[in-house]
Design an enzyme around this catalytic site. Structure first.
Site, PDB file in Angstrom:
ATOM      1  N   ALA A  16       0.839  -1.199   0.000  1.00 34.25           N
ATOM      2  CA  ALA A  16       0.000   0.000   0.000  1.00 34.25           C
ATOM      3  C   ALA A  16       0.874   1.249   0.000  1.00 34.25           C
ATOM      4  O   ALA A  16       1.995   1.250   0.526  1.00 34.25           O
ATOM      5  CB  ALA A  16      -0.921  -0.009   1.216  1.00 34.25           C
ATOM      6  N   MET A  17       0.346   2.314  -0.579  1.00 39.05           N
ATOM      7  CA  MET A  17       1.146   3.531  -0.759  1.00 39.05           C
ATOM      8  C   MET A  17       1.573   4.160   0.563  1.00 39.05           C
ATOM      9  O   MET A  17       2.544   4.913   0.604  1.00 39.05           O
ATOM     10  CB  MET A  17       0.352   4.539  -1.599  1.00 39.05           C
ATOM     11  N   ARG A  18       0.882   3.811   1.635  1.00 43.74           N
ATOM     12  CA  ARG A  18       1.280   4.376   2.938  1.00 43.74           C
ATOM     13  C   ARG A  18       2.550   3.722   3.476  1.00 43.74           C
ATOM     14  O   ARG A  18       3.169   4.234   4.414  1.00 43.74           O
ATOM     15  CB  ARG A  18       0.142   4.226   3.947  1.00 43.74           C
ATOM     16  N   TYR A  19       2.929   2.579   2.883  1.00 43.76           N
ATOM     17  CA  TYR A  19       4.132   1.877   3.340  1.00 43.76           C
ATOM     18  C   TYR A  19       5.355   2.149   2.469  1.00 43.76           C
ATOM     19  O   TYR A  19       6.483   2.120   2.951  1.00 43.76           O
ATOM     20  CB  TYR A  19       3.888   0.367   3.376  1.00 43.76           C
ATOM     21  N   THR A  20       5.145   2.381   1.198  1.00 40.68           N
ATOM     22  CA  THR A  20       6.283   2.522   0.282  1.00 40.68           C
ATOM     23  C   THR A  20       6.749   3.969   0.190  1.00 40.68           C
ATOM     24  O   THR A  20       6.001   4.907   0.462  1.00 40.68           O
ATOM     25  CB  THR A  20       5.913   2.022  -1.123  1.00 40.68           C
TER      26      THR A  20
END
Length: 840
Positions: free
Chosen positions: A136-140
């Site tokens: 998810a974009m919140r992790y990368t």
């Protein structure tokens, strides 16, 4: 009883029109509205969503994502930032669409298996070639790559036009400067309304060399461009089979390129090999590829695989396909190429927007439009620098005047009540411009008084040279070309790399299995119960006359060897059955066995009936040479044109019509004027000219060849073209050579003359062959034992004699058959390598 409500009457068209009068609703034909709306939607998809601009190679979402990152300082030399932050900026400022659409765009630009040259430097899980989704974009986290800077460099120098964003609150570039040829090097894919684009990636070094060739000669041909730009270069490597598709799309903008996986064949021990796939075609999901192979093996559509595993790691792809012992790995690979994504076709369609219009472009046109874009960027950048240089030299001129009159300037400034009065006073006193006085007044007195006149004069002189140089660039097209070429050389030096995809010139992607099978001599054996197998000729030792032999064919207890012949893997083998039918196989299609294996029953690989058995096999190399000469066990012969047997259906065809109680014994290929030898169990041999039997139709019965009595039967046949001697072998292992001239020439139908003195010592005549001294023989016994010996080691003896011992027999063992072949002698000391094939 409840009363029904009166039905409301429907309004008429006129009543509706009256009600609409004065409202904002307009009357419109539904046909016209659908046409107009769909056309507007189509153009929106084509121009603003699905197709790339030929100049920078980007669709709007890619362009907006890169520009937003550049604007926020997310360059390669800055720390990573959360992908969610990046996506939010893109959506909020430029691209009011779904967050996943924008995120997937960023993700793809960070995948080394999707992009030939990465535009995004990703940190974290950005997916895999197995089809795994990115985190998810919140992790990368992510930032622009080094090469992305070349795409955006000089964007702040008015090199491209900016347009309002979706709500006119921001400005966004209509195209990127694209100092790096992105469309050609990274390619793109997209589906619009009624059209689609699919442009392959290419090697940066080759692309830059091709652009340089065009820059120096606008009349360069596509053939000349291909000397620099060889073809697609995919991020996953692999191989391109043939260049016909490349030539086609280079010239027309459309074509198909065949991509084949790269592999190695490794020895895994115990006589087994494995196919190791190290590179797969572009855009192939590795997990799905393996799943497809498993599916084909499970459904028995692909046979010959004993194990399949994925040993891929960070170091690269490694798919291991273990091959069964009896399978040729190249043939198995060919089947996998045809039935799995190990081989794919990349359909090229070079569709891009040229001035907002979709066009299919050949390779030269793509290079041309990119080059023209770079010229425009250079001119606009040069104009910007020239404008700034002229503005600066104007300021320097004012500063020089101020320094030369520093005391008076300071006095005027101090005496003035505000900047406006000071500006007017300076303009009036020194004939300065408003820009010059503004620059003077913006400086602190300490800075103003500290100005060095020599430094100002030096800067002035330098600016004069800069302006002169910039004006020369604008007025000199050759200089513009040279600057573009220098930038291309810089790209090659900094980002150029070796080609990953190898192009296999002069080959076809459509390869028959047989093309992969080497031409090798083989021995084909057949048992009495109809078990067949194929072995390499070198399986057998070359032994001296009288040798004991090696075990050549393992059979059932109530089975023994019936026939043996020598051919090669590419020879046509015609199988003739006891019912007079003929079937055809290639040599390599006969099941492979070992010396000890039983073989495979004919019904498993030939479409014979349960009551039918194969009696003889004939190898054919050329159907245009001679005739087929049939001989039955009862001495009936028939001559037929060989070409009648070239086309044989999968279920076979009739070769000869047999009389009741008779069966086919042999079929030989004659050359038109051969002399035929037929040997009988009584020891007699007849010799006659083949033309004594006229050619007959394929289903004819034939005529008498040799006169037999009682239970006598044919045991051997031969032709004068086969050699100078008749080899006769008895069942007890005795044999001899006799000159063919010792047999008188007669007409067909005679009894013949004696060739072996049949007695208890010799046993019945088992076989005769016509041979020469340079040939070799394989003698096979009823127990399956085989001896290989040279014809030159067999004694030449008269016709009516018993012969000498050729093979030592044990107990009730007898000679069953012999085969003749030409082969280089193998020394007794040479060891044989056991081919331990495991037949299922």
């Amino acid at each position: 009883m409840a009363l029904k409500k009166p039905k409301k009457s429907r309004l008429t068209t006129e009543e509706i029109k009256q009600q609409l009068e004065g409202s904002t609703i307009k009357e419109q034909s539904i046909t016209k509205e659908v046409e107009t709306s769909f056309l507007d939607y189509s153009m929106s998809v084509i121009v603003a969503r699905a197709l790339p601009d030929v100049r920078d190679g980007f669709k709007p979402v890619h362009r907006r994502a890169l520009f937003a990152a550049f604007e926020n300082g997310m360059t390669h030399d800055k720390p990573y930032k959360k992908s969610a932050r990046w996506v939010g900026d893109v959506i909020g400022k430029y691209h009011p669409h779904g967050d996943q659409a924008v995120y997937q765009t960023i993700v793809r630009m960070a995948q080394d298996f999707s992009m030939r040259y990465l535009l995004v430097d990703g940190h974290g899980n950005f997916g895999s070639i197995d089809g795994d989704s990115a985190a998810a974009m919140r992790y990368t986290e992510a930032r622009l790559s080094k090469i992305s800077y070349e795409l955006l460099k000089y964007i702040d120098k008015e090199t491209v036009d900016f347009v309002p964003n979706y709500d006119a609150s921001e400005q966004e570039p209509s195209v990127l400067p694209s100092g790096f040829p992105n469309l050609l090097t990274n390619g793109t894919t997209g589906i619009a309304v009624g059209m689609a684009t699919n442009i392959p990636p290419h090697n940066l070094t080759e692309v830059c060399q091709a652009i340089k060739a065009y820059a120096k000669n606008h009349n360069v041909t596509i053939s000349e461009i291909m000397e620099y730009l060889k073809g697609p270069d995919f991020p996953t490597g692999a191989e391109i089979y043939g260049d016909s598709g490349i030539i086609k799309y280079f010239n027309t903008g459309r074509g198909s390129v065949t991509i084949r996986s790269k592999y190695e064949i490794e020895d895994i021990g115990q006589g087994r090999v494995a196919i190791v796939v190290t590179e797969i075609p572009y855009m192939v999901n590795k997990a799905n590829l393996i799943e497809k192979i498993v599916e084909l093996v499970t459904n028995k559509q692909i046979e010959g695989i004993s194990d399949l595993r994925d040993e891929s790691s960070r170091d690269g792809i490694r798919i291991v396909i273990e091959v069964k012992r009896d399978v040729i790995p190249e043939v198995l690979l060919n089947k996998l190429f045809k039935t799995t994504p190990l081989q794919t076709n990349f359909s090229v369609n070079n569709l891009a927007l040229v001035n907002g219009v979709p066009m299919v472009l050949n390779i030269k046109e793509m290079i041309k439009y990119y080059f023209e874009h770079q010229i425009e960027i250079l001119v606009r950048r040069t104009n910007f620098d020239l404008k700034k240089a002229k503005e600066r030299i104007h300021i320097v001129e004012g500063l020089v005047i101020a320094v030369n009159n520093i005391d008076e300037v300071i006095k005027i400034i101090k005496a003035s009540g505000d900047d406006d009065i000071a500006s007017k006073s300076l303009i009036q006193r020194f004939d300065l411009t408003e820009l010059q006085t503004k620059a003077i007044l913006e400086m602190r007195l300490r800075a103003l008084t500290g100005l060095n006149i020599d430094k100002l004069k030096k800067e002035y002189e330098d600016l004069i040279l800069v302006i002169k140089d910039l004006e020369d660039v604008l007025n000199n097209y050759n200089r513009q070309v040279n600057i573009i070429c220098e930038n291309l050389d810089y790209l090659i030096e900094k980002f150029g790399d070796e080609r990953r995809t190898e192009i296999m010139y002069g080959v076809s992607s459509h390869i028959d299995d047989e093309d992969l099978i080497p031409v090798e001599d083989i021995v084909v054996t057949m048992s009495k119960r109809g078990y067949f197998k194929r072995l390499p000729i070198d399986t057998y030792k070359n032994q001296r006359r009288g040798g004991v032999g090696v075990q050549g064919l393992k059979t059932y207890e109530d089975d023994d060897v019936e026939k043996i012949l020598v051919a090669n893997t590419h020879t046509d083998l015609l199988f003739f059955s006891d019912l007079g039918r003929v079937y055809r196989l290639r040599g390599h299609e006969v099941p492979l066995g070992s010396r000890q294996s039983k073989g495979i029953p004919a019904i498993n690989f030939l479409p014979i009936e349960k009551s039918e058995s194969i009696l003889t096999i004939l190898p054919i190399d050329n159907y245009d040479q001679g005739s087929l000469f049939f001989t039955t066990s009862k001495g009936i012969i028939k001559r037929a044109n060989l070409s009648d047997f070239e086309s044989i259906r999968a279920n076979g065809k009739i070769a000869i019509t047999l009389k009741d109680g008779d069966k086919l014994f042999s079929v030989m290929q004659t050359l038109g004027n051969d002399e035929v030898f037929i040997g009988a169990s009584n020891g007699n041999v007849i010799r006659f000219n083949e033309n004594d039997a006229r050619e007959m139709g394929r289903i004819a019965t034939g005529v008498k060849g040799i006169n037999l009595e009682n239970d006598e039967y044919v045991v051997g046949t031969g032709l004068s073209s086969h050699g100078e001697y008749v080899l006769a072998v008895g069942s007890k292992g005795l044999g001899k050579l006799t000159d063919i001239n010792d047999y008188r020439l007669t007409k067909r139908g005679a009894k013949g003359v004696n060739t072996l003195k049949v007695n208890d010592k010799t046993g019945n005549l088992v076989s005769i062959k016509v041979v020469n001294r340079e040939e070799e023989a394989l003698i096979i016994t009823t127990s399956g034992k085989v001896i290989r010996l040279s014809i030159k080691d067999i004694s030449v003896i008269g016709r009516n004699t018993s012969g000498v011992k050729l093979i030592s027999l044990e107990n009730k063992e007898e000679v069953k058959s012999i085969a003749i072949f030409k082969k280089e002698e193998i020394n007794d000391e040479q060891l044989l390598q056991e081919n331990d094939y495991n037949l299922k």
